[in-house]
Write a protein that holds these residues in place. Structure first.
Motif, PDB file in Angstrom:
ATOM      1  N   ILE A 324       0.841  -1.198   0.000  1.00  0.00           N
ATOM      2  CA  ILE A 324       0.000   0.000   0.000  1.00  0.00           C
ATOM      3  C   ILE A 324       0.875   1.246   0.000  1.00  0.00           C
ATOM      4  O   ILE A 324       2.085   1.186   0.263  1.00  0.00           O
ATOM      5  N   GLN A 325       0.283   2.378  -0.298  1.00  0.00           N
ATOM      6  CA  GLN A 325       1.000   3.647  -0.232  1.00  0.00           C
ATOM      7  C   GLN A 325       1.313   3.982   1.232  1.00  0.00           C
ATOM      8  O   GLN A 325       0.538   3.652   2.125  1.00  0.00           O
ATOM      9  N   TYR A 326       2.426   4.661   1.436  1.00  0.00           N
ATOM     10  CA  TYR A 326       2.886   4.902   2.814  1.00  0.00           C
ATOM     11  C   TYR A 326       3.539   6.270   2.907  1.00  0.00           C
ATOM     12  O   TYR A 326       4.330   6.661   2.049  1.00  0.00           O
ATOM     13  N   ARG A 327       3.161   7.003   3.950  1.00  0.00           N
ATOM     14  CA  ARG A 327       3.765   8.317   4.200  1.00  0.00           C
ATOM     15  C   ARG A 327       4.107   8.435   5.678  1.00  0.00           C
ATOM     16  O   ARG A 327       3.460   7.830   6.532  1.00  0.00           O
ATOM     17  N   VAL A 328       5.083   9.290   5.944  1.00  0.00           N
ATOM     18  CA  VAL A 328       5.444   9.626   7.318  1.00  0.00           C
ATOM     19  C   VAL A 328       5.263  11.131   7.502  1.00  0.00           C
ATOM     20  O   VAL A 328       5.854  11.927   6.762  1.00  0.00           O
ATOM     21  N   ILE A 329       4.445  11.514   8.468  1.00  0.00           N
ATOM     22  CA  ILE A 329       4.211  12.933   8.772  1.00  0.00           C
ATOM     23  C   ILE A 329       4.411  13.125  10.270  1.00  0.00           C
ATOM     24  O   ILE A 329       3.522  12.819  11.071  1.00  0.00           O
TER      25      ILE A 329
END
Length: 524
Positions: A324-329
Motif C-alpha cells: 500500500i501507499q505509505y507516508r510519514v508525517i
C-alpha cells in the motif's frame, strides 16, 4: 421441479439496479430450464430499507420496479421478496409468487423485528394470512425471515421455502443451521433457504443459501459471502453434503465484504488510515487492501516524541508487505505549538489533555488528506476500546467507517493470525509487543484498562450474554473490576453516539441496546 436459489447482493434503494440484476438471474434460471427461481427477503428494494419505506415516492417507485420484473416471467415462476402495499392493511414485507407476467399469490412476514437495524415494526404490518401457495402441482409453505422458526403446522406441503435477509454474526452459523434442520425434519418436507449476501451499512449478509431434504440432510449449498445462483432438482438424486464449517476465515471475509460494499455502493474508491505500528491499524490495513486493492489504500505514520523506533519499523514493514501507499508525517512541531499555547512553554505537563491532543492532531491531518485527495478515512478502534471509551473523540475516532469496532481486542489477534497463515504480512513484533497508545513515556494500555483477556470476557458476558454484575462475579471475576468495566461502558455512551459506522459481525445484533447519555445508575 427444478429450482434456482439466488443469493442476491442488492443495493438498498437502487430499485432500477436491483430489478435489472434480478431480471438477469431470471434469464439465467430460464436458460437452465428451471421451473422456479427464488430470491431473498426484500431483494427488490434491499435490506434494511428503514426510513425509505416512509417515502411515498419510494413506495410508488417500488411498484414500478416490480412491474419491470413481472414483464420477464414468461414460462418461469419467480418467488420475489419486496414491499407490498395493501390499501386497507398497510405495508407488508412480502414474498410474491409471479408467473407468466402475473402475481399469482403472495404471503408476508409475521414476526417483525424491533431492535436496532431490525426496526421492521416501524414500517411494516404483521401478516395474518396464509403461508401456503400453490405453484403448478406443488403445495408450497413460504415463510419470510424468522417466520420459519415458528410452531405452525404445515400439513401436506411438498416444499418449505424460507426467504431471508439474516445478517451474519460470527459463531452463529451452526446454531442457525440446526434450526433449519429441525424444521425440515419436523415438517417432513424439503426446505429451501435463500438468504441475502453482501454489505449494507453496518450489516453483512453471508448468503449460505441451501437446501435440506426431509431428513434434514444438506443437499445443495451456496458459498458464503459470494453472490451466486445454485440449482436444485426437487425429486432428483442428490448426495448429502457435509455441513459448512464456520471458522475465523469467515469473520475476516465478512469484514472485507462489508468494507468493499460500503465503499462500492457509496461510490467511494480510496481510503486513508493512520498506521501506528500496532495490531489494530495493521489488521485494518490488511482488510482495506483486500477490500479495495492495495493501490487504493494509504497508510500514514505520524510519530511524536513518544513514538518508539519499533513502531516506526513495524508500520513501514507492514506497508511494504501489503504494497500500500505509505507516508510519514511527524507531529512533533504541531504538538510543541499546542504546548506553547497552553503550557507557556514546549515542556509537557503530562496530563490527559496532552495525550488526547496528539490523537486529535493525527485525526486532523488524516481528515485533511482525506478531503484533499478524495479518500475516506477509516478508524482503527476495536470493540474493547469503544465499549469502555478508551478512545479520543475527534481523534482516533475520526472517520467515515470503523471496520473492526465490533471486534474484541483478543479476537483481533486471532484474525491477525489468520492473515499471517501463509506468510508474515503483519510483522511478528506487532503481535507480541504490549499494546500501547504511545501518548506518554512508557505507556501501556493496561495502565488504564484491565488485561484484555479479562476485559473482553467481562464485556462478552455483559454485551453478548446479557448477564448481570452478580452473575459475572459468580463466574470468578473480581467485583471491583467488573463494576469498573460496566461503569466505563455506561459513561462512554456519548462517545459511541458520535462514532463512525462499525461493521457489525461479532456482537449479536438482536441484543443491541441504546443507553441514555445522561443517567445516574452505577454498579458498586
Amino acid at each position: 421441479m427444478r429450482i434456482a436459489l439466488v443469493q442476491l447482493n442488492p443495493v438498498v434503494g437502487d430499485l432500477k439496479g436491483n430489478a435489472s440484476k434480478i431480471i438477469e438471474f431470471i434469464k439465467s434460471a430460464r436458460s437452465l430450464n428451471c421451473d422456479l427461481v427464488v430470491f431473498p427477503e426484500l431483494s427488490l428494494i434491499g435490506y434494511p430499507p428503514q426510513g425509505l419505506l416512509k417515502l411515498k415516492d419510494f413506495t410508488r417507485d417500488c411498484q414500478a420496479a416490480l412491474r419491470q420484473v413481472v414483464e420477464h416471467t414468461d414460462g418461469i415462476g419467480v418467488l420475489l421478496g419486496t414491499a407490498l402495499q395493501d390499501d386497507k392493511k398497510g405495508l407488508y414485507s412480502a414474498a410474491l409468487l409471479i408467473e407468466n407476467r402475473q402475481v399469482v399469490g403472495y404471503t408476508a412476514k409475521r414476526k417483525l423485528k424491533v431492535l436496532g437495524a431490525f426496526d421492521e415494526a416501524c414500517y411494516f404490518e404483521p401478516f395474518c394470512g396464509t403461508d401456503s401457495l400453490a405453484f403448478r402441482e406443488y403445495k408450497l409453505a413460504v415463510t419470510v425471515g424468522d417466520d420459519v422458526w415458528g410452531d405452525a403446522e404445515y400439513r401436506g406441503v411438498d416444499l418449505i421455502i424460507n426467504i431471508s435477509a439474516s445478517p451474519y454474526c460470527y459463531g452463529q452459523f451452526k446454531w442457525h443451521n440446526d434450526i433449519l434442520v429441525r424444521v425440515a425434519k419436523k415438517i417432513g418436507a424439503p426446505l429451501v433457504y435463500v438468504n441475502q449476501v453482501g454489505g449494507n451499512d453496518d450489516l453483512v449478509f453471508a448468503g449460505t443459501s441451501r437446501v435440506f431434504d426431509e431428513k434434514g440432510q444438506c443437499m445443495v449449498q451456496a458459498q458464503p459471502f459470494v453472490e451466486e445462483m445454485v440449482v436444485f432438482d426437487l425429486g432428483g438424486v442428490h448426495c448429502p453434503l457435509p455441513c459448512l464449517q464456520e471458522d475465523i476465515s469467515w469473520l475476516y471475509k465478512a469484514l472485507v465484504l462489508g468494507v468493499r460494499d460500503y465503499f462500492s455502493k457509496n461510490g467511494f474508491k480510496k481510503a486513508v488510515l493512520g498506521l501506528s505500528g500496532g495490531v489494530d491499524s495493521a489488521l485494518v490495513a490488511c482488510i482495506m487492501a483486500d477490500a479495495l486493492g492495495r493501490e487504493n489504500v494509504l497508510g500514514v505514520y505520524m510519530p511524536s516524541r513518544y513514538s518508539s523506533e519499533h513502531s516506526r519499523q513495524d508500520a513501514q514493514t507492514l506497508a511494504e508487505n501489503l504494497g500500500i501507499q505509505y507516508r510519514v508525517i511527524p507531529i512533533e512541531d504541531i504538538f510543541k505549538e499546542y504546548l506553547k499555547v497552553f503550557n507557556g512553554s514546549p515542556s509537557p505537563v503530562g496530563d490527559v489533555a496532552e495525550e488526547n491532543v496528539q490523537a486529535r492532531i493525527r485525526g486532523n491531518l488524516l481528515m485533511f488528506i482525506a478531503n484533499r485527495e478524495g479518500r475516506v478515512l477509516v478508524s482503527t478502534s476495536n470493540r474493547s476500546e469503544t465499549s469502555v471509551g478508551y478512545t479520543t473523540i475527534y481523534g482516533d475516532m475520526c472517520g467515515g467507517l470503523a471496520p473492526i469496532a465490533d471486534i474484541p481486542k483478543t479476537v483481533v489477534y486471532d484474525v491477525c493470525s489468520y492473515v499471517n497463515r501463509d506468510q508474515e504480512v503483519i510483522p511478528h513484533n506487532t503481535l507480541i509487543k504490549p499494546p500501547s497508545a504511545e501518548l506518554r513515556p512508557n505507556q501501556k494500555d493496561q495502565d488504564s484498562l484491565p488485561p484484555y483477556d479479562v476485559l473482553d470476557a467481562v464485556l462478552s458476558m455483559y454485551i453478548d450474554e446479557g448477564l448481570s454484575a452478580d452473575e459475572i462475579v459468580a463466574r470468578g471475576y473480581d467485583r471491583l473490576v467488573v463494576c469498573n468495566i460496566l461503569n466505563m461502558v455506561q459513561r462512554s455512551e456519548y462517545k459511541r453516539r458520535q462514532a463512525p459506522l462499525a461493521i457489525r459481525v461479532f456482537s449479536p445484533i438482536e441484543k443491541a441496546g441504546r443507553n441514555p447519555v445522561v443517567h445516574g445508575y452505577r454498579w458498586e
